[in-house]
Design a protein around this motif. Structure first.
Motif, PDB file in Angstrom:
ATOM      1  N   GLY A 126       0.827  -1.194   0.000  1.00 16.93           N
ATOM      2  CA  GLY A 126       0.000   0.000   0.000  1.00 16.93           C
ATOM      3  C   GLY A 126       0.860   1.242   0.000  1.00 16.93           C
ATOM      4  O   GLY A 126       2.093   1.165  -0.049  1.00 16.93           O
ATOM      5  N   SER A 149       0.736   6.016  -0.133  1.00 22.06           N
ATOM      6  CA  SER A 149      -0.016   7.272  -0.195  1.00 22.06           C
ATOM      7  C   SER A 149       0.636   8.190  -1.222  1.00 22.06           C
ATOM      8  O   SER A 149       1.844   8.410  -1.180  1.00 22.06           O
ATOM      9  CB  SER A 149      -0.016   7.927   1.199  1.00 22.06           C
ATOM     10  OG  SER A 149      -0.636   9.189   1.152  1.00 22.06           O
ATOM     11  N   ARG A 180      -8.473  11.350  -8.656  1.00 18.61           N
ATOM     12  CA  ARG A 180      -9.626  10.489  -8.314  1.00 18.61           C
ATOM     13  C   ARG A 180      -9.580   9.170  -9.095  1.00 18.61           C
ATOM     14  O   ARG A 180      -9.822   8.099  -8.536  1.00 18.61           O
ATOM     15  CB  ARG A 180     -10.942  11.222  -8.603  1.00 18.61           C
ATOM     16  CG  ARG A 180     -11.306  12.255  -7.553  1.00 18.61           C
ATOM     17  CD  ARG A 180     -12.711  12.780  -7.755  1.00 18.61           C
ATOM     18  NE  ARG A 180     -12.837  13.586  -8.954  1.00 18.61           N
ATOM     19  CZ  ARG A 180     -12.589  14.898  -9.008  1.00 18.61           C
ATOM     20  NH1 ARG A 180     -12.196  15.546  -7.947  1.00 18.61           N
ATOM     21  NH2 ARG A 180     -12.735  15.561 -10.145  1.00 18.61           N
ATOM     22  N   ALA A 192      -6.946   7.037  -7.671  1.00 17.81           N
ATOM     23  CA  ALA A 192      -7.372   6.518  -6.364  1.00 17.81           C
ATOM     24  C   ALA A 192      -8.277   5.298  -6.551  1.00 17.81           C
ATOM     25  O   ALA A 192      -8.171   4.299  -5.824  1.00 17.81           O
ATOM     26  CB  ALA A 192      -8.089   7.613  -5.575  1.00 17.81           C
ATOM     27  N   PHE A 193      -9.165   5.377  -7.546  1.00 16.78           N
ATOM     28  CA  PHE A 193     -10.064   4.252  -7.819  1.00 16.78           C
ATOM     29  C   PHE A 193      -9.279   3.022  -8.276  1.00 16.78           C
ATOM     30  O   PHE A 193      -9.481   1.912  -7.777  1.00 16.78           O
ATOM     31  CB  PHE A 193     -11.085   4.660  -8.900  1.00 16.78           C
ATOM     32  CG  PHE A 193     -11.877   3.510  -9.439  1.00 16.78           C
ATOM     33  CD1 PHE A 193     -12.815   2.856  -8.655  1.00 16.78           C
ATOM     34  CD2 PHE A 193     -11.656   3.054 -10.734  1.00 16.78           C
ATOM     35  CE1 PHE A 193     -13.532   1.776  -9.152  1.00 16.78           C
ATOM     36  CE2 PHE A 193     -12.361   1.975 -11.236  1.00 16.78           C
ATOM     37  CZ  PHE A 193     -13.304   1.335 -10.438  1.00 16.78           C
ATOM     38  N   GLY A 230      -6.787   1.768  -5.430  1.00 16.37           N
ATOM     39  CA  GLY A 230      -7.395   1.448  -4.136  1.00 16.37           C
ATOM     40  C   GLY A 230      -7.291  -0.022  -3.747  1.00 16.37           C
ATOM     41  O   GLY A 230      -6.934  -0.335  -2.601  1.00 16.37           O
ATOM     42  N   ARG A 245      -3.513   4.971  -1.556  1.00 14.48           N
ATOM     43  CA  ARG A 245      -4.430   6.120  -1.468  1.00 14.48           C
ATOM     44  C   ARG A 245      -3.864   7.282  -2.275  1.00 14.48           C
ATOM     45  O   ARG A 245      -2.655   7.494  -2.297  1.00 14.48           O
ATOM     46  CB  ARG A 245      -4.612   6.529  -0.010  1.00 14.48           C
ATOM     47  CG  ARG A 245      -5.218   5.416   0.838  1.00 14.48           C
ATOM     48  CD  ARG A 245      -5.404   5.797   2.282  1.00 14.48           C
ATOM     49  NE  ARG A 245      -4.162   5.900   3.015  1.00 14.48           N
ATOM     50  CZ  ARG A 245      -3.597   7.023   3.402  1.00 14.48           C
ATOM     51  NH1 ARG A 245      -4.168   8.187   3.128  1.00 14.48           N
ATOM     52  NH2 ARG A 245      -2.453   7.017   4.070  1.00 14.48           N
ATOM     53  N   ASN A 275      -4.600  11.452  -2.961  1.00  9.15           N
ATOM     54  CA  ASN A 275      -5.357  12.636  -2.544  1.00  9.15           C
ATOM     55  C   ASN A 275      -4.698  13.909  -3.056  1.00  9.15           C
ATOM     56  O   ASN A 275      -3.488  13.943  -3.297  1.00  9.15           O
ATOM     57  CB  ASN A 275      -5.430  12.697  -1.012  1.00  9.15           C
ATOM     58  CG  ASN A 275      -6.270  11.575  -0.436  1.00  9.15           C
ATOM     59  OD1 ASN A 275      -7.494  11.559  -0.586  1.00  9.15           O
ATOM     60  ND2 ASN A 275      -5.621  10.596   0.197  1.00  9.15           N
ATOM     61  N   THR A 331      -9.141   8.648   0.693  1.00 12.05           N
ATOM     62  CA  THR A 331      -8.591   8.565  -0.660  1.00 12.05           C
ATOM     63  C   THR A 331      -9.573   9.175  -1.651  1.00 12.05           C
ATOM     64  O   THR A 331     -10.762   9.307  -1.356  1.00 12.05           O
ATOM     65  CB  THR A 331      -8.225   7.114  -1.040  1.00 12.05           C
ATOM     66  OG1 THR A 331      -7.388   7.149  -2.207  1.00 12.05           O
ATOM     67  CG2 THR A 331      -9.446   6.248  -1.286  1.00 12.05           C
ATOM     68  N   GLY A 332      -9.052   9.560  -2.816  1.00  8.28           N
ATOM     69  CA  GLY A 332      -9.890  10.155  -3.858  1.00  8.28           C
ATOM     70  C   GLY A 332     -10.405  11.530  -3.467  1.00  8.28           C
ATOM     71  O   GLY A 332     -11.372  12.031  -4.035  1.00  8.28           O
TER      72      GLY A 332
END
Ligand code: NAP
Length: 266
Positions: A139, A141, A172, A175-176, A179, A184, A186, A243-244
Protein backbone atom coordinates in the motif's frame (compact mmCIF):
# COMPACT_ATOMS: atom_id res chain seq x y z
CA UNK A 1 3.23 13.13 23.94
CA UNK A 2 1.71 11.90 20.67
CA UNK A 3 4.00 11.83 17.62
CA UNK A 4 3.55 10.51 14.11
CA UNK A 5 6.12 7.78 13.52
CA UNK A 6 7.18 7.21 9.93
CA UNK A 7 10.51 5.61 10.75
CA UNK A 8 11.35 2.88 8.26
CA UNK A 9 9.08 4.51 5.65
CA UNK A 10 10.45 5.56 2.25
CA UNK A 11 9.16 8.04 -0.29
CA UNK A 12 9.87 10.33 -3.24
CA UNK A 13 9.32 14.08 -3.16
CA UNK A 14 9.00 15.93 -6.48
CA UNK A 15 9.13 19.74 -6.51
CA UNK A 16 11.51 21.18 -3.94
CA UNK A 17 13.05 24.28 -5.55
CA UNK A 18 13.95 26.15 -2.37
CA UNK A 19 13.01 26.75 1.26
CA UNK A 20 9.69 28.39 0.28
CA UNK A 21 8.51 25.43 -1.82
CA UNK A 22 5.40 23.69 -0.54
CA UNK A 23 7.23 20.39 -1.16
CA UNK A 24 9.92 21.54 1.25
CA UNK A 25 7.44 22.21 4.05
CA UNK A 26 6.03 18.71 3.48
CA UNK A 27 9.50 17.11 3.39
CA UNK A 28 10.44 18.90 6.61
CA UNK A 29 7.46 17.35 8.44
CA UNK A 30 8.12 13.91 6.97
CA UNK A 31 11.76 14.10 8.02
CA UNK A 32 10.76 15.03 11.57
CA UNK A 33 8.52 11.95 11.58
CA UNK A 34 11.52 9.79 10.64
CA UNK A 35 10.83 9.07 6.95
CA UNK A 36 13.60 8.62 4.39
CA UNK A 37 13.23 10.48 1.09
CA UNK A 38 14.46 10.60 -2.48
CA UNK A 39 14.26 14.16 -3.82
CA UNK A 40 13.76 14.70 -7.51
CA UNK A 41 14.83 18.10 -8.83
CA UNK A 42 14.66 19.71 -12.24
CA UNK A 43 18.00 21.01 -13.48
CA UNK A 44 21.55 21.03 -12.14
CA UNK A 45 21.14 24.59 -10.73
CA UNK A 46 18.92 23.22 -7.92
CA UNK A 47 21.35 20.54 -6.74
CA UNK A 48 23.37 22.80 -4.39
CA UNK A 49 20.22 24.14 -2.72
CA UNK A 50 18.86 20.64 -2.22
CA UNK A 51 22.14 19.36 -0.82
CA UNK A 52 22.11 22.17 1.75
CA UNK A 53 18.43 21.75 2.62
CA UNK A 54 18.64 17.98 3.07
CA UNK A 55 21.90 17.81 5.00
CA UNK A 56 21.02 16.16 8.28
CA UNK A 57 18.12 14.21 6.74
CA UNK A 58 18.07 10.41 6.92
CA UNK A 59 20.22 9.20 3.96
CA UNK A 60 18.68 11.55 1.38
CA UNK A 61 18.91 10.55 -2.28
CA UNK A 62 18.95 13.33 -4.91
CA UNK A 63 18.04 12.58 -8.54
CA UNK A 64 17.61 15.02 -11.43
CA UNK A 65 14.36 14.68 -13.40
CA UNK A 66 12.31 16.69 -15.85
CA UNK A 67 8.87 15.09 -15.47
CA UNK A 68 8.10 15.51 -19.18
CA UNK A 69 10.85 12.96 -19.98
CA UNK A 70 9.81 9.32 -19.52
CA UNK A 71 13.42 8.11 -19.44
CA UNK A 72 14.22 10.50 -16.56
CA UNK A 73 11.12 9.37 -14.64
CA UNK A 74 12.17 5.73 -15.18
CA UNK A 75 15.60 6.62 -13.79
CA UNK A 76 14.11 8.17 -10.61
CA UNK A 77 12.10 5.02 -9.88
CA UNK A 78 15.04 2.73 -10.75
CA UNK A 79 17.17 4.60 -8.22
CA UNK A 80 14.34 4.41 -5.66
CA UNK A 81 14.15 0.64 -6.16
CA UNK A 82 17.92 0.23 -5.79
CA UNK A 83 18.29 2.54 -2.80
CA UNK A 84 15.05 1.93 -0.91
CA UNK A 85 13.63 -1.37 -2.18
CA UNK A 86 10.01 -0.25 -1.87
CA UNK A 87 8.01 2.96 -1.55
CA UNK A 88 5.42 4.09 1.00
CA UNK A 89 4.62 7.56 -0.33
CA UNK A 90 5.08 10.01 -3.18
CA UNK A 91 4.63 13.79 -3.05
CA UNK A 92 3.87 15.42 -6.42
CA UNK A 93 4.30 19.19 -6.04
CA UNK A 94 4.96 20.34 -9.59
CA UNK A 95 3.33 22.75 -11.99
CA UNK A 96 4.26 24.92 -14.94
CA UNK A 97 2.44 27.08 -17.49
CA UNK A 98 4.05 29.43 -20.03
CA UNK A 99 3.90 33.07 -18.92
CA UNK A 100 1.71 34.08 -21.89
CA UNK A 101 -1.09 31.85 -20.64
CA UNK A 102 -1.44 34.10 -17.57
CA UNK A 103 -1.17 37.33 -19.55
CA UNK A 104 -3.34 36.62 -22.61
CA UNK A 105 -7.13 36.06 -22.56
CA UNK A 106 -7.84 32.37 -21.85
CA UNK A 107 -9.58 31.95 -25.21
CA UNK A 108 -6.29 32.78 -26.97
CA UNK A 109 -4.39 29.83 -25.48
CA UNK A 110 -2.29 28.09 -28.13
CA UNK A 111 -2.35 24.34 -28.71
CA UNK A 112 1.33 24.11 -27.73
CA UNK A 113 0.86 26.02 -24.45
CA UNK A 114 -2.20 23.88 -23.62
CA UNK A 115 -0.21 20.67 -24.20
CA UNK A 116 2.83 21.80 -22.24
CA UNK A 117 0.81 22.98 -19.23
CA UNK A 118 -1.20 19.76 -19.13
CA UNK A 119 1.90 17.62 -19.62
CA UNK A 120 3.94 19.12 -16.75
CA UNK A 121 1.10 19.92 -14.36
CA UNK A 122 -1.39 17.06 -14.79
CA UNK A 123 -0.07 14.15 -16.87
CA UNK A 124 3.04 13.96 -14.68
CA UNK A 125 0.88 12.72 -11.77
CA UNK A 126 -0.38 9.81 -13.86
CA UNK A 127 3.13 9.00 -15.14
CA UNK A 128 4.41 9.05 -11.56
CA UNK A 129 1.46 7.10 -10.12
CA UNK A 130 1.93 4.30 -12.68
CA UNK A 131 5.58 3.90 -11.70
CA UNK A 132 4.95 4.29 -7.97
CA UNK A 133 2.34 1.51 -7.86
CA UNK A 134 5.01 -1.02 -8.86
CA UNK A 135 7.09 -0.17 -5.77
CA UNK A 136 4.24 0.21 -3.27
CA UNK A 137 4.14 -3.42 -2.23
CA UNK A 138 2.30 -2.84 1.02
CA UNK A 139 0.00 0.00 0.00
CA UNK A 140 1.00 3.63 0.02
CA UNK A 141 -0.02 7.27 -0.19
CA UNK A 142 0.31 9.63 -3.16
CA UNK A 143 -0.29 13.35 -2.69
CA UNK A 144 -0.58 16.14 -5.24
CA UNK A 145 -0.97 19.91 -4.86
CA UNK A 146 -3.85 21.78 -6.46
CA UNK A 147 -5.60 25.17 -6.35
CA UNK A 148 -9.17 26.50 -6.20
CA UNK A 149 -9.01 27.55 -9.88
CA UNK A 150 -9.63 23.87 -10.71
CA UNK A 151 -13.19 24.30 -9.46
CA UNK A 152 -13.98 28.02 -9.85
CA UNK A 153 -12.83 30.88 -12.03
CA UNK A 154 -9.86 32.70 -10.54
CA UNK A 155 -9.27 35.50 -13.08
CA UNK A 156 -5.84 35.29 -14.74
CA UNK A 157 -5.11 31.72 -13.63
CA UNK A 158 -6.45 30.54 -17.01
CA UNK A 159 -4.65 27.48 -18.38
CA UNK A 160 -3.34 26.47 -14.95
CA UNK A 161 -6.97 26.22 -13.76
CA UNK A 162 -7.69 23.77 -16.60
CA UNK A 163 -4.61 21.73 -15.70
CA UNK A 164 -5.56 21.66 -12.02
CA UNK A 165 -9.07 20.42 -12.94
CA UNK A 166 -7.45 17.59 -14.91
CA UNK A 167 -5.05 16.96 -12.04
CA UNK A 168 -7.86 16.61 -9.48
CA UNK A 169 -9.83 14.28 -11.77
CA UNK A 170 -6.66 12.26 -12.45
CA UNK A 171 -6.08 11.89 -8.70
CA UNK A 172 -9.63 10.49 -8.31
CA UNK A 173 -9.24 8.00 -11.18
CA UNK A 174 -5.85 6.90 -9.83
CA UNK A 175 -7.37 6.52 -6.36
CA UNK A 176 -10.06 4.25 -7.82
CA UNK A 177 -7.61 2.09 -9.75
CA UNK A 178 -4.98 1.82 -7.05
CA UNK A 179 -7.40 1.45 -4.14
CA UNK A 180 -7.51 -2.38 -4.30
CA UNK A 181 -3.72 -2.35 -3.78
CA UNK A 182 -4.11 -0.25 -0.64
CA UNK A 183 -2.69 2.83 -2.36
CA UNK A 184 -4.43 6.12 -1.47
CA UNK A 185 -4.33 9.18 -3.75
CA UNK A 186 -5.36 12.64 -2.54
CA UNK A 187 -5.02 16.27 -3.59
CA UNK A 188 -4.33 19.17 -1.22
CA UNK A 189 -5.81 22.46 -2.45
CA UNK A 190 -3.64 25.15 -0.89
CA UNK A 191 -4.41 28.83 -0.46
CA UNK A 192 -1.99 31.41 -1.91
CA UNK A 193 1.63 31.02 -0.75
CA UNK A 194 4.56 33.14 -1.87
CA UNK A 195 6.73 30.69 -3.81
CA UNK A 196 8.69 30.87 -7.07
CA UNK A 197 5.80 29.30 -8.98
CA UNK A 198 3.31 31.75 -7.46
CA UNK A 199 5.49 34.77 -8.22
CA UNK A 200 5.27 33.96 -11.94
CA UNK A 201 1.50 34.50 -11.83
CA UNK A 202 0.69 38.15 -12.62
CA UNK A 203 -1.48 39.72 -9.89
CA UNK A 204 -0.58 37.04 -7.34
CA UNK A 205 0.08 39.65 -4.64
CA UNK A 206 -3.42 41.09 -5.05
CA UNK A 207 -4.96 37.60 -4.97
CA UNK A 208 -3.07 36.77 -1.77
CA UNK A 209 -4.00 39.96 0.01
CA UNK A 210 -7.68 39.71 -1.08
CA UNK A 211 -7.79 36.08 0.09
CA UNK A 212 -6.43 37.02 3.49
CA UNK A 213 -9.07 39.70 4.00
CA UNK A 214 -12.09 37.55 3.09
CA UNK A 215 -11.06 34.01 4.15
CA UNK A 216 -12.99 32.66 7.14
CA UNK A 217 -9.87 32.82 9.30
CA UNK A 218 -9.08 36.35 7.93
CA UNK A 219 -5.53 35.35 7.11
CA UNK A 220 -3.49 33.44 4.58
CA UNK A 221 -2.13 30.01 5.31
CA UNK A 222 1.48 29.05 5.92
CA UNK A 223 3.53 26.36 4.18
CA UNK A 224 3.75 24.33 7.43
CA UNK A 225 -0.04 24.00 7.52
CA UNK A 226 0.07 22.20 4.17
CA UNK A 227 2.95 20.11 5.52
CA UNK A 228 0.82 19.09 8.49
CA UNK A 229 -2.03 17.80 6.34
CA UNK A 230 0.40 15.99 4.04
CA UNK A 231 1.91 14.25 7.05
CA UNK A 232 -1.56 13.13 8.16
CA UNK A 233 -2.44 11.88 4.65
CA UNK A 234 0.80 9.91 4.44
CA UNK A 235 0.40 8.36 7.89
CA UNK A 236 -1.82 5.25 7.70
CA UNK A 237 -2.74 5.78 11.31
CA UNK A 238 -4.10 9.30 10.72
CA UNK A 239 -5.12 9.30 7.06
CA UNK A 240 -5.67 5.60 6.38
CA UNK A 241 -9.34 5.98 5.46
CA UNK A 242 -8.97 8.95 3.11
CA UNK A 243 -8.59 8.57 -0.66
CA UNK A 244 -9.89 10.16 -3.86
CA UNK A 245 -10.27 13.43 -1.95
CA UNK A 246 -9.39 17.08 -2.56
CA UNK A 247 -8.84 18.73 0.80
CA UNK A 248 -8.60 22.50 1.16
CA UNK A 249 -5.94 24.16 3.30
CA UNK A 250 -6.97 27.73 2.55
CA UNK A 251 -8.25 29.25 5.81
CA UNK A 252 -11.81 28.57 4.61
CA UNK A 253 -11.66 30.76 1.50
CA UNK A 254 -13.11 28.09 -0.85
CA UNK A 255 -16.31 27.76 1.20
CA UNK A 256 -17.25 31.44 0.99
CA UNK A 257 -20.26 32.28 -1.18
CA UNK A 258 -20.97 35.99 -1.26
CA UNK A 259 -17.70 37.79 -0.61
CA UNK A 260 -18.06 41.19 1.02
CA UNK A 261 -15.46 43.89 1.08
CA UNK A 262 -13.98 44.00 4.59
CA UNK A 263 -15.56 47.43 5.25
CA UNK A 264 -19.01 46.10 4.25
CA UNK A 265 -19.22 43.43 6.95
CA UNK A 266 -22.37 43.74 9.02
P1 NAP B 1 7.78 26.00 -6.39
O1 NAP B 1 8.56 26.05 -5.15
O2 NAP B 1 8.22 26.86 -7.54
O3 NAP B 1 7.63 24.47 -6.86
C1 NAP B 1 7.27 24.12 -8.18
C2 NAP B 1 8.20 23.00 -8.58
O4 NAP B 1 7.81 22.45 -9.85
C3 NAP B 1 9.64 23.50 -8.75
O5 NAP B 1 10.51 22.65 -8.05
C4 NAP B 1 9.85 23.37 -10.25
O6 NAP B 1 11.19 23.18 -10.63
C5 NAP B 1 9.01 22.14 -10.51
N1 NAP B 1 8.84 21.88 -11.95
C6 NAP B 1 8.27 22.68 -12.89
N2 NAP B 1 8.34 22.10 -14.10
C7 NAP B 1 8.96 20.89 -13.91
C8 NAP B 1 9.33 19.82 -14.76
N3 NAP B 1 9.09 19.84 -16.09
N4 NAP B 1 9.96 18.73 -14.22
C9 NAP B 1 10.22 18.68 -12.90
N5 NAP B 1 9.90 19.66 -12.03
C10 NAP B 1 9.28 20.76 -12.54
O7 NAP B 1 6.25 26.45 -6.13
P2 NAP B 1 5.10 25.86 -5.18
O8 NAP B 1 4.15 26.97 -5.01
O9 NAP B 1 5.67 25.17 -4.04
O10 NAP B 1 4.38 24.81 -6.16
C11 NAP B 1 4.20 23.44 -5.83
C12 NAP B 1 2.79 22.98 -6.23
O11 NAP B 1 1.85 23.65 -5.37
C13 NAP B 1 2.39 23.31 -7.66
O12 NAP B 1 1.62 22.24 -8.17
C14 NAP B 1 1.50 24.53 -7.48
O13 NAP B 1 0.58 24.71 -8.54
C15 NAP B 1 0.81 24.14 -6.19
N6 NAP B 1 0.12 25.24 -5.49
C16 NAP B 1 0.79 26.38 -5.16
C17 NAP B 1 0.11 27.40 -4.50
C18 NAP B 1 0.80 28.69 -4.16
O14 NAP B 1 0.12 29.70 -3.90
N7 NAP B 1 2.11 28.73 -4.12
C19 NAP B 1 -1.26 27.25 -4.16
C20 NAP B 1 -1.90 26.06 -4.50
C21 NAP B 1 -1.21 25.05 -5.16
P3 NAP B 1 11.97 24.46 -11.26
O15 NAP B 1 12.10 25.46 -10.15
O16 NAP B 1 13.23 23.90 -11.74
O17 NAP B 1 11.10 24.97 -12.39
Amino acid sequence: MYTVDLSGRNGIVFGVANRRSIAWAIADKLNQAGARMLFSYQGERLLGTLETLTSGFIDPVLVECDVTEDSQLDHVFDVARQEMGSLDFVVHSIAFAPKETFLEPFSNVSREDWKQTMDVSAYSLVAIGRRARELMNEGGSIITLTFLAAQRVVPGYNMMGIAKAALEASARFLAFELGPRGIRVNAISAGPLRTVAARSIPGFGTTASRASSVAMLRRNIQQQEVGGLALALISDELGGGITGETIYVDAGYHAMGMILNPDEEG
